[in-house]
Enzyme design. Structure first.
Site, PDB file in Angstrom:
ATOM      1  N   ASP A  82       0.864  -1.173   0.000  1.00  0.00           N
ATOM      2  CA  ASP A  82       0.000   0.000   0.000  1.00  0.00           C
ATOM      3  C   ASP A  82       0.909   1.235   0.000  1.00  0.00           C
ATOM      4  O   ASP A  82       2.100   1.141   0.332  1.00  0.00           O
ATOM      5  CB  ASP A  82      -0.874  -0.051   1.260  1.00  0.00           C
ATOM      6  CG  ASP A  82      -1.698   1.195   1.472  1.00  0.00           C
ATOM      7  OD1 ASP A  82      -2.296   1.682   0.492  1.00  0.00           O
ATOM      8  OD2 ASP A  82      -1.737   1.688   2.610  1.00  0.00           O
ATOM      9  N   ASP A  84      -0.352   5.005   0.956  1.00  0.00           N
ATOM     10  CA  ASP A  84      -0.682   6.011   1.964  1.00  0.00           C
ATOM     11  C   ASP A  84      -0.549   5.453   3.373  1.00  0.00           C
ATOM     12  O   ASP A  84      -1.098   4.386   3.689  1.00  0.00           O
ATOM     13  CB  ASP A  84      -2.108   6.522   1.746  1.00  0.00           C
ATOM     14  CG  ASP A  84      -2.261   7.241   0.416  1.00  0.00           C
ATOM     15  OD1 ASP A  84      -1.853   8.403   0.334  1.00  0.00           O
ATOM     16  OD2 ASP A  84      -2.761   6.617  -0.541  1.00  0.00           O
ATOM     17  N   GLU A  91      -1.672  10.581   4.047  1.00  0.00           N
ATOM     18  CA  GLU A  91      -2.745  10.176   3.153  1.00  0.00           C
ATOM     19  C   GLU A  91      -2.826  11.261   2.077  1.00  0.00           C
ATOM     20  O   GLU A  91      -3.137  12.424   2.387  1.00  0.00           O
ATOM     21  CB  GLU A  91      -4.078  10.067   3.903  1.00  0.00           C
ATOM     22  CG  GLU A  91      -4.133   8.985   4.958  1.00  0.00           C
ATOM     23  CD  GLU A  91      -4.313   7.592   4.369  1.00  0.00           C
ATOM     24  OE1 GLU A  91      -4.837   7.480   3.230  1.00  0.00           O
ATOM     25  OE2 GLU A  91      -3.940   6.609   5.051  1.00  0.00           O
ATOM     26  N   SER A 171      -2.299   1.036  -4.637  1.00  0.00           N
ATOM     27  CA  SER A 171      -2.864   2.029  -3.733  1.00  0.00           C
ATOM     28  C   SER A 171      -4.308   2.379  -4.057  1.00  0.00           C
ATOM     29  O   SER A 171      -4.706   2.400  -5.222  1.00  0.00           O
ATOM     30  CB  SER A 171      -2.010   3.312  -3.802  1.00  0.00           C
ATOM     31  OG  SER A 171      -2.589   4.355  -3.070  1.00  0.00           O
ATOM     32  N   GLY A 172      -5.057   2.690  -2.999  1.00  0.00           N
ATOM     33  CA  GLY A 172      -6.381   3.254  -3.177  1.00  0.00           C
ATOM     34  C   GLY A 172      -6.300   4.751  -3.389  1.00  0.00           C
ATOM     35  O   GLY A 172      -7.321   5.429  -3.507  1.00  0.00           O
ATOM     36  N   LYS A 216      -7.074  -4.744  -5.061  1.00  0.00           N
ATOM     37  CA  LYS A 216      -5.763  -5.095  -4.507  1.00  0.00           C
ATOM     38  C   LYS A 216      -5.573  -6.612  -4.521  1.00  0.00           C
ATOM     39  O   LYS A 216      -4.473  -7.113  -4.771  1.00  0.00           O
ATOM     40  CB  LYS A 216      -5.601  -4.535  -3.095  1.00  0.00           C
ATOM     41  CG  LYS A 216      -5.559  -3.005  -3.071  1.00  0.00           C
ATOM     42  CD  LYS A 216      -5.086  -2.450  -1.747  1.00  0.00           C
ATOM     43  CE  LYS A 216      -4.966  -0.931  -1.796  1.00  0.00           C
ATOM     44  NZ  LYS A 216      -4.258  -0.359  -0.649  1.00  0.00           N
ATOM     45  N   ASP A 239      -2.119  -0.666   5.970  1.00  0.00           N
ATOM     46  CA  ASP A 239      -2.582  -0.185   7.274  1.00  0.00           C
ATOM     47  C   ASP A 239      -4.090  -0.038   7.369  1.00  0.00           C
ATOM     48  O   ASP A 239      -4.626   0.146   8.462  1.00  0.00           O
ATOM     49  CB  ASP A 239      -1.950   1.169   7.584  1.00  0.00           C
ATOM     50  CG  ASP A 239      -2.565   2.292   6.746  1.00  0.00           C
ATOM     51  OD1 ASP A 239      -3.098   3.250   7.328  1.00  0.00           O
ATOM     52  OD2 ASP A 239      -2.535   2.197   5.508  1.00  0.00           O
TER      53      ASP A 239
END
Length: 291
Positions: A82, A84, A91, A171-172, A216, A239
């Site tokens: 990930d 952020d 973020e 990543s989102g 993901k 996280d």
């Protein structure tokens, strides 16, 4: 066989020899191996200790992370990370929101989404909507002035790649950020959402489809298939709640300074170490790190 790893914050280096020996003796472990003096040590045990979570909770009070895992195949062939609050300290959407004057509102939504209290896709759409009209140039400003790397990222990516590993950043967040971070840290590829732009300004809408929790997992499946390796060969780190799919599917899923709801679902939790902890748990000593 199982390997027990004890580690602490590398800037404080407070891991005590007596503590390591006491736990090793209590669990019938083999000789302790120091991966970094006063920072990280490991020893082998014949079986998973029944009281490991009680001991884990006690050690957390002293600023020590404890990881117990099968010894076999703990050195992984792929890193799936990930971005952020994992590879970077921030973020990215919260930092954009701060520039747009809606920082606290967006940060609250982000925190709840990452703890699994909100639907990720809906929360992302709402937050991006609050950025409507923000000049596209602000992205570069945020990257230059607000984004900082999580300590240990260079060593993590470089060491795994030097040992034949593959590194993917999933990543989102947004490609405008992952492209820079992936290039800086040496990732082999990156995947993220896009911010739609029109006439030099953010439209307030993300590109579709949104890359969330399921995407993901898809990345895990697609990349392992491409590399002809198994999911057991993957070290995943994240996280937030949207990371849980890949964390629970990967051979080793690390909850790094993670939200409470995420820690509950992961057996490998790092709360005090930085990203180099992910090398220690694979058995790398600090003098083997590649920078």
């Amino acid at each position: 066989m199982f390997t027990v790893t004890l580690l602490t914050n590398p800037t404080e280096r407070t891991l005590d020899l007596a503590l390591v020996d006491s736990l090793r003796n209590a669990w019938g472990g083999g000789d302790a191996v120091w991966l970094a003096i006063d920072e990280a040590a490991e020893f082998a045990v014949p079986q998973m200790p029944d009281n490991r979570w009680d001991v884990w909770a006690d050690l957390q009070k002293s600023g020590v992370d404890l990881i117990a895992q099968p010894t076999e195949n703990r050195r992984k062939k792929m890193l799936l990370a990930d971005m952020d609050s994992t590879m970077i300290r921030q973020e990215c959407i919260d930092e954009l929101a701060a520039e747009a004057g809606v920082g606290p509102w967006v940060a609250d939504i982000t925190a709840r989404a990452m703890n699994g209290e909100l639907d990720f896709n809906a929360a992302l759409t709402e937050r991006v909507g609050l950025l409507k009209g923000l000049p596209e140039s602000v992205i570069e400003k945020v990257l230059d002035e607000r984004i900082t790397l999580m300590p240990g990222g260079h060593e993590l990516v470089s060491t795994m790649k030097a040992n034949g590993g593959y590194a993917a950043l999933v990543s989102g967040g947004f490609t405008a950020f992952t492209a820079r971070i992936a290039d800086t840290l040496g990732f082999d590829e990156n995947r993220a959402n896009t911010l739609l732009v029109e006439d030099g300004k953010l439209t307030g809408a993300p590109g579709l489809p949104i890359l969330g929790k399921a995407a993901k997992v898809t990345a895990l499946e697609e990349i392992t298939s491409k590399l002809n390796i198994s999911e057991a060969d993957v070290l995943a780190v994240g996280d937030g709640a949207n990371d849980l799919g890949m964390l629970t599917r990967a051979g080793t899923g690390v909850a790094l300074h993670a939200k409470p709801s995420v820690q509950k679902e992961c057996s490998v939790r790092v709360n005090y170490g930085d990203l180099t902890a992910l090398l220690f748990i694979q058995g790398y000593a600090r003098d083997q790190f590649v920078t």
